[in-house]
Design an enzyme around this catalytic site. Structure first.
Site, PDB file in Angstrom:
ATOM      1  N   LYS A   1      48.361 -28.702   2.032  1.00  0.00           N
ATOM      2  CA  LYS A   1      46.504 -28.093   1.826  1.00  0.00           C
ATOM      3  C   LYS A   1      46.139 -27.544   0.903  1.00  0.00           C
ATOM      4  CE  LYS A   1      46.491 -28.088   7.012  1.00  0.00           C
ATOM      5  NZ  LYS A   1      46.344 -27.083   8.287  1.00  0.00           N
TER       6      LYS A   1
ATOM      7  N   ARG B   1      72.691 -23.672   1.120  1.00  0.00           N
ATOM      8  CA  ARG B   1      73.286 -22.618   0.993  1.00  0.00           C
ATOM      9  C   ARG B   1      71.990 -21.046   0.895  1.00  0.00           C
ATOM     10  NH1 ARG B   1      76.427 -25.303  -1.468  1.00  0.00           N
ATOM     11  NH2 ARG B   1      74.356 -25.588  -2.607  1.00  0.00           N
ATOM     12  N   THR B   2      70.978 -20.852   0.079  1.00  0.00           N
ATOM     13  CA  THR B   2      70.209 -19.924  -0.240  1.00  0.00           C
ATOM     14  C   THR B   2      69.793 -19.754   1.452  1.00  0.00           C
ATOM     15  OG1 THR B   2      70.183 -20.198  -2.216  1.00  0.00           O
ATOM     16  CG2 THR B   2      68.965 -18.682  -1.228  1.00  0.00           C
TER      17      THR B   2
ATOM     18  N   HIS C   1      67.269 -15.194  -9.825  1.00  0.00           N
ATOM     19  CA  HIS C   1      67.782 -15.964  -8.207  1.00  0.00           C
ATOM     20  C   HIS C   1      68.592 -14.529  -7.952  1.00  0.00           C
ATOM     21  CE1 HIS C   1      68.954 -18.016  -4.955  1.00  0.00           C
ATOM     22  NE2 HIS C   1      69.643 -18.474  -5.751  1.00  0.00           N
TER      23      HIS C   1
ATOM     24  N   ARG D   1      61.524 -18.971  -1.995  1.00  0.00           N
ATOM     25  CA  ARG D   1      62.088 -19.775  -2.857  1.00  0.00           C
ATOM     26  C   ARG D   1      61.183 -20.727  -3.018  1.00  0.00           C
ATOM     27  NH1 ARG D   1      67.289 -23.256  -3.803  1.00  0.00           N
ATOM     28  NH2 ARG D   1      68.270 -21.631  -3.798  1.00  0.00           N
TER      29      ARG D   1
END
Ligand code: NCD
Length: 306
Positions: free
Chosen positions: A80, A51-52, A129, A101
């Site tokens: 890396k 969703r986000t 959030h 995120r």
């Protein structure tokens, strides 16, 4: 440079402004179809999301903008060993705004401190959030018409659930809010949230392990998933994952205008039989998320341009 790391970075008046913009977008989508022409959103997702990430991308496309990014850490230079700070500096050369995120608490703040473009926290570990909270607030606004005088039950994983922490912060600024915190002992709301948010703002709250007991008094029930990825061992997760399962039977004692919310994804917390109940609002929340993210992108890009 204005970023959104924590929901408290926005004043209540600014939240009202975003809600007004989102409602206008819902009514007149065409009027916004070119607002971000020539602009790029970078979605930097070091942790899984449906969703986000996709709602950020849909939001930017519906504003006429473009999207670049990655959806897993292993396809980025993080694999890396690149630091979040360096990644933020690099992406600032390519894009106009970042949605990020990350599994580590505080990662979005590090990115914001190093980027020269706005950074939106799309979830930082078990911390917060804020854009899910914007989606939650628009849903509450459209269902209840107010943010005051509400008894809100939070049920499930209140320890690791970042959506819970952010929404509690947001609600703590309104009057007449009462909270009922429903969780197993091990997944109680962290004491720093109780102390710094609830006690500091004199928000009355009760804690219980029983969803059935809490049900009759609630105006809003916010169900959550047990956050498997934040557990230290699988055994504890398996023991706790099905602590609460909302089904039509449990809803018999609920108010007729209860608003049932869930940030999704759901695992077993709400049976599909509840989906047909008119009180189920979790899919409305999904759509609200796209509209609020559109409003937020517009606001942050506008502020960045002056
Ligand atoms: C939430 C999250 O990522 O914290 N999902 C979402 O963005 N709607 C909730 C969850 O994963 O349980």
């Amino acid at each position: 440079m204005r970023s959104l790391i924590d929901i408290l970075d926005l004043t209540p008046a600014e939240i009202d402004g975003l809600i007004a913009t989102a409602c206008d977008i819902i009514d007149h989508p065409q009027a916004y179809a070119d607002c971000c022409r020539g602009k790029k959103l970078a979605t930097l997702f070091f942790e899984p999301s449906t969703r986000t990430r996709l709602s950020f991308e849909a939001a930017m496309y519906e504003l006429g903008g473009n999207v670049i990014g990655f959806s897993e850490a292993k396809s980025s230079s993080a694999s890396k060993g690149e630091s979040v700070a360096d990644t933020a500096k690099v992406i600032s050369c390519y894009a106009d705004i970042i949605a990020m995120r990350h599994p580590k608490e505080g990662a979005a703040l590090v990115a914001a401190n190093n980027a020269s473009i706005p950074v939106i926290n799309a979830g930082d570990g078990g911390h917060c959030h804020p854009t899910q909270t914007l989606a939650d607030l628009l849903t509450i606004w459209r269902e209840k018409g107010r943010f005051t005088d509400l008894t809100v039950g939070f049920c499930g994983d209140l320890k690791f659930g970042r959506t819970v922490h952010s929404l509690i912060n947001a609600l703590s600024r309104y009057t007449g809010i009462k909270l009922v915190l429903i969780s197993p002992e091990e997944l109680k709301l962290p004491s720093y949230v109780k102390k710094d948010v609830l006690q500091k703002n004199n928000i009355p709250y009760t804690q219980t392990t029983s969803l059935e007991e809490a049900m009759p008094q609630l105006d809003i029930l916010y169900m959550t998933r047990v956050q498997r990825e934040r557990f230290f061992n699988e055994e504890d997760y398996l023991r706790l994952k099905d602590s609460y399962i909302l089904d039509p039977k449990k809803l018999e004692s609920a108010k007729p205008d209860l608003c049932i919310m869930h940030p999704l994804p759901r695992v077993n917390e709400i049976t599909v039989a509840v989906d047909d109940d008119p009180r189920a609002c979790y899919f409305k929340q999904v759509l609200a998320g796209k509209h609020m993210r559109m409003a937020l992108i517009l606001k942050l890009l506008e502020e960045a341009s002056v």
